[in-house]
Design a protein around this motif. Structure first.
Motif, short mmCIF file in Angstrom:
data_model
loop_
_atom_site.label_atom_id
_atom_site.label_comp_id
_atom_site.label_asym_id
_atom_site.label_seq_id
_atom_site.Cartn_x
_atom_site.Cartn_y
_atom_site.Cartn_z
N LEU A 130 -5.80 2.04 -7.28
CA LEU A 130 -4.39 2.25 -6.93
C LEU A 130 -3.73 0.95 -6.49
CD1 LEU A 130 -5.19 5.20 -7.29
CD2 LEU A 130 -3.86 5.74 -5.24
N THR A 131 -4.47 0.09 -5.80
CA THR A 131 -3.93 -1.20 -5.39
C THR A 131 -3.56 -2.05 -6.60
OG1 THR A 131 -5.24 -1.17 -3.36
CG2 THR A 131 -4.42 -3.31 -4.09
N LEU A 132 -4.34 -1.92 -7.67
CA LEU A 132 -4.09 -2.70 -8.88
C LEU A 132 -3.00 -2.11 -9.76
CD1 LEU A 132 -7.76 -3.62 -9.82
CD2 LEU A 132 -5.98 -5.19 -9.05
N GLY A 133 -2.44 -0.97 -9.35
CA GLY A 133 -1.30 -0.42 -10.09
C GLY A 133 -1.50 0.93 -10.73
N MET A 148 0.81 -1.20 0.00
CA MET A 148 0.00 0.00 0.00
C MET A 148 0.85 1.26 0.00
SD MET A 148 -2.86 -1.27 -0.34
CE MET A 148 -3.80 -2.76 -0.05
N THR A 149 2.01 1.17 0.67
CA THR A 149 2.94 2.30 0.64
C THR A 149 3.36 2.59 -0.78
OG1 THR A 149 3.74 1.73 2.84
CG2 THR A 149 5.12 3.16 1.51
N THR A 150 3.55 1.53 -1.58
CA THR A 150 3.92 1.71 -2.98
C THR A 150 2.82 2.43 -3.74
OG1 THR A 150 5.25 -0.30 -2.93
CG2 THR A 150 4.59 0.51 -5.09
N ALA A 151 1.56 2.06 -3.48
CA ALA A 151 0.44 2.71 -4.16
C ALA A 151 0.39 4.20 -3.83
CB ALA A 151 -0.87 2.03 -3.75
N LEU A 152 0.59 4.56 -2.57
CA LEU A 152 0.57 5.97 -2.19
C LEU A 152 1.76 6.72 -2.76
CD1 LEU A 152 -0.64 5.64 1.51
CD2 LEU A 152 -1.92 6.54 -0.43
N ALA A 153 2.90 6.07 -2.82
CA ALA A 153 4.08 6.72 -3.39
C ALA A 153 3.88 6.96 -4.89
CB ALA A 153 5.31 5.84 -3.15
N ARG A 154 3.27 5.99 -5.55
CA ARG A 154 3.01 6.14 -6.99
C ARG A 154 2.05 7.29 -7.24
NH1 ARG A 154 2.05 1.13 -7.70
NH2 ARG A 154 -0.21 1.29 -7.39
N SER A 155 1.00 7.39 -6.44
CA SER A 155 0.05 8.49 -6.62
C SER A 155 0.68 9.84 -6.28
CB SER A 155 -1.20 8.24 -5.78
OG SER A 155 -0.93 8.33 -4.39
N ALA A 156 1.56 9.85 -5.27
CA ALA A 156 2.23 11.10 -4.90
C ALA A 156 3.13 11.59 -6.03
CB ALA A 156 3.05 10.89 -3.63
N ALA A 157 3.81 10.66 -6.70
CA ALA A 157 4.67 11.05 -7.82
C ALA A 157 3.84 11.61 -8.97
CB ALA A 157 5.47 9.83 -8.29
N PHE A 158 2.68 11.01 -9.21
CA PHE A 158 1.78 11.51 -10.26
C PHE A 158 1.31 12.91 -9.93
CE2 PHE A 158 -2.28 12.11 -12.36
CZ PHE A 158 -2.06 11.59 -13.63
N CYS A 159 0.93 13.13 -8.68
CA CYS A 159 0.46 14.45 -8.26
C CYS A 159 1.55 15.50 -8.41
CB CYS A 159 -0.02 14.40 -6.81
SG CYS A 159 -1.58 13.52 -6.57
N VAL A 193 -13.92 -4.84 -21.91
CA VAL A 193 -13.03 -5.30 -20.84
C VAL A 193 -13.38 -4.57 -19.55
CG1 VAL A 193 -10.65 -5.67 -20.14
CG2 VAL A 193 -11.24 -5.61 -22.58
N GLY A 194 -13.61 -5.33 -18.47
CA GLY A 194 -13.89 -4.73 -17.17
C GLY A 194 -12.65 -4.08 -16.58
N LEU A 195 -12.85 -3.07 -15.74
CA LEU A 195 -11.73 -2.29 -15.23
C LEU A 195 -10.77 -3.12 -14.38
CD1 LEU A 195 -10.54 0.57 -15.22
CD2 LEU A 195 -11.83 1.01 -13.12
N PHE A 196 -11.29 -4.04 -13.56
CA PHE A 196 -10.41 -4.82 -12.69
C PHE A 196 -9.49 -5.72 -13.51
CE2 PHE A 196 -11.90 -5.03 -8.03
CZ PHE A 196 -12.00 -3.66 -8.00
N ALA A 197 -9.91 -6.15 -14.67
CA ALA A 197 -9.03 -6.92 -15.55
C ALA A 197 -8.10 -6.01 -16.34
CB ALA A 197 -9.86 -7.78 -16.50
N LEU A 198 -8.59 -4.83 -16.70
CA LEU A 198 -7.83 -3.94 -17.58
C LEU A 198 -6.66 -3.27 -16.87
CD1 LEU A 198 -7.73 -2.73 -20.44
CD2 LEU A 198 -9.25 -0.90 -19.63
N ILE A 199 -6.86 -2.78 -15.64
CA ILE A 199 -5.80 -2.02 -14.96
C ILE A 199 -4.50 -2.80 -14.86
CG2 ILE A 199 -5.07 -0.83 -12.87
CD1 ILE A 199 -8.02 -0.25 -12.30
N PRO A 200 -4.48 -3.97 -14.23
CA PRO A 200 -3.19 -4.66 -14.08
C PRO A 200 -2.58 -5.08 -15.41
CG PRO A 200 -4.99 -6.07 -13.32
CD PRO A 200 -5.57 -4.70 -13.55
N ALA A 201 -3.43 -5.42 -16.38
CA ALA A 201 -2.90 -5.81 -17.69
C ALA A 201 -2.20 -4.63 -18.37
CB ALA A 201 -4.02 -6.34 -18.57
N VAL A 202 -2.80 -3.44 -18.27
CA VAL A 202 -2.18 -2.25 -18.88
C VAL A 202 -0.94 -1.83 -18.10
CG1 VAL A 202 -2.53 0.21 -19.38
CG2 VAL A 202 -4.32 -1.45 -19.94
#
Length: 356
Positions: free
Chosen positions: A231-234, A1-12, A198-207
């Motif tokens: 964010l959890t899915l990447g 989860m720390t990775t997810a927050l760090a990734r979003s912080a970098a995007f922001c 394609v549903g979002l839960f399948a699409l996010i990690p694949a992309v």
């Protein structure tokens, strides 16, 4: 989860945001007031400029800049090739639509979008933080001009193949749009739009696994749970459309806003009956009748949009949900009739709590 927050912080940090939430660029439903509220809350405002003339694009950007220092994006559809016209089939559609509104003039199907090249020039002049594409990729020459001016390119995609193509063409970010999304999805090939759902839960990690650039998730995201899951899915950020349509800043037709609150996921339907392109809307009486086996097949885009114009105009004046183009994602019932800024902030606060 720390990775997810760090990734979003970098995007922001990259886009000058305080929280990783983008407003979806909904053509016809993105008044300046909505982007002002989202940007002031720390997110990215947006305008779906498909039907806007260059001056209207510039006026929209000026109004938003006059009320917020926050960033925003401007979105354009990549033009389709000229549609194949069928006078007999169009006459059948006009006759059908006559039962839902005023008589449809024969010339109604001749309506065409604004000049794309002129719109692109307006985007460059407006110089937003980002421009976004949908239904395809910007021409290489325009992409080069964007990069020369420091404007980021956000490409909306609906499949892994489209994401790879966008990255190869120079996109800085891709928005992965799941089939749950309201309105038109960003399918590059309209003919495959209903087959490649394609549903979002399948699409996010694949992309996320397929590209190296940041991925934004959209389609059926309307609350903290959706943002945290994305964010959890990447994903690096989430984009919200239908979830903000009941806000006062969206200025939606009252009948449409009220209908969203009572629409369950199965109460929406993907059809071509409004524009000729696949789009998810509330399954109103018109949608059900127009998709029935005995109904005429819709004309191609943008002919069908022109043909349904008189009905939609009358529906707007009468505030009649059964004649409105009531786009809605599958999470429509999660939309809240509260100020947009409060929603954006509370959604991110809730998502952060879920992410730990």
């Amino acid at each position: 989860m720390t990775t997810a927050l760090a990734r979003s912080a970098a995007f922001c940090e990259r886009f000058g945001l305080r929280l990783p939430i983008l407003l979806a660029p909904m053509a016809g439903a993105c008044p300046p007031s909505l982007s002002i509220a989202v940007a002031n809350a720390g997110g990215l405002g947006a305008c779906g400029a498909l039907l806007m003339q260059p001056k209207a694009i510039l006026d929209w950007a000026a109004e938003v800049r006059g009320a917020t220092n926050g960033p925003f994006s401007l979105n354009l559809w990549i033009p389709d090739s000229s549609p194949r016209r069928d006078p007999v089939a169009e006459a059948a559609v006009r006759h059908f639509l006559g039962a839902w509104g005023p008589e449809v003039p024969e010339a109604a199907g001749d309506a065409t979008p604004p000049d794309f090249a002129a719109q692109c020039e307006a985007l460059l002049e407006a110089a937003p933080a980002a421009v976004s594409s949908v239904m395809g990729l910007f021409p290489a020459e325009f992409v080069a001009r964007l990069k020369a001016r420091g404007i980021a390119w956000i490409a909306n995609i609906s499949t892994v193949a489209e994401a790879r193509a966008a990255e190869a063409a120079g996109a800085d970010v891709v928005v992965a749009q799941g089939m749950e999304a309201g309105g038109h999805r960003g399918c590059f090939d309209a003919a495959r739009g209903e087959a490649e759902m394609v549903g979002l839960f399948a699409l996010i990690p694949a992309v996320v696994d397929a590209v190296r650039i940041p991925v934004v998730a959209t389609g059926g995201i309307a609350d903290a749970r959706g943002v945290a899951a994305a964010l959890t899915l990447g994903a690096s950020a989430a984009q919200i459309g239908t979830g903000l349509l009941r806000t006062p800043e969206a200025k939606l037709a009252p009948a449409w806003a009220a209908a969203l609150a009572r629409t369950p996921p199965e109460g929406t339907r993907v059809s071509r009956v409004f524009s000729g392109r696949p789009g998810r809307s509330i399954a109103t009486a018109y949608v059900q009748a127009a998709t029935a086996p005995d109904a005429p097949l819709p004309a191609p885009y943008p002919v069908q949009r022109g043909l349904t114009g008189p009905m939609r105009d009358q529906g707007t004046k009468a505030d009649d949900i059964d004649r409105l183009q009531a786009w809605a994602g599958q999470s429509a019932a999660l939309a809240r009739a509260e100020p947009a800024g409060e929603i954006v902030r509370s959604v991110w606060e809730g998502a952060r709590a879920l992410l730990g």
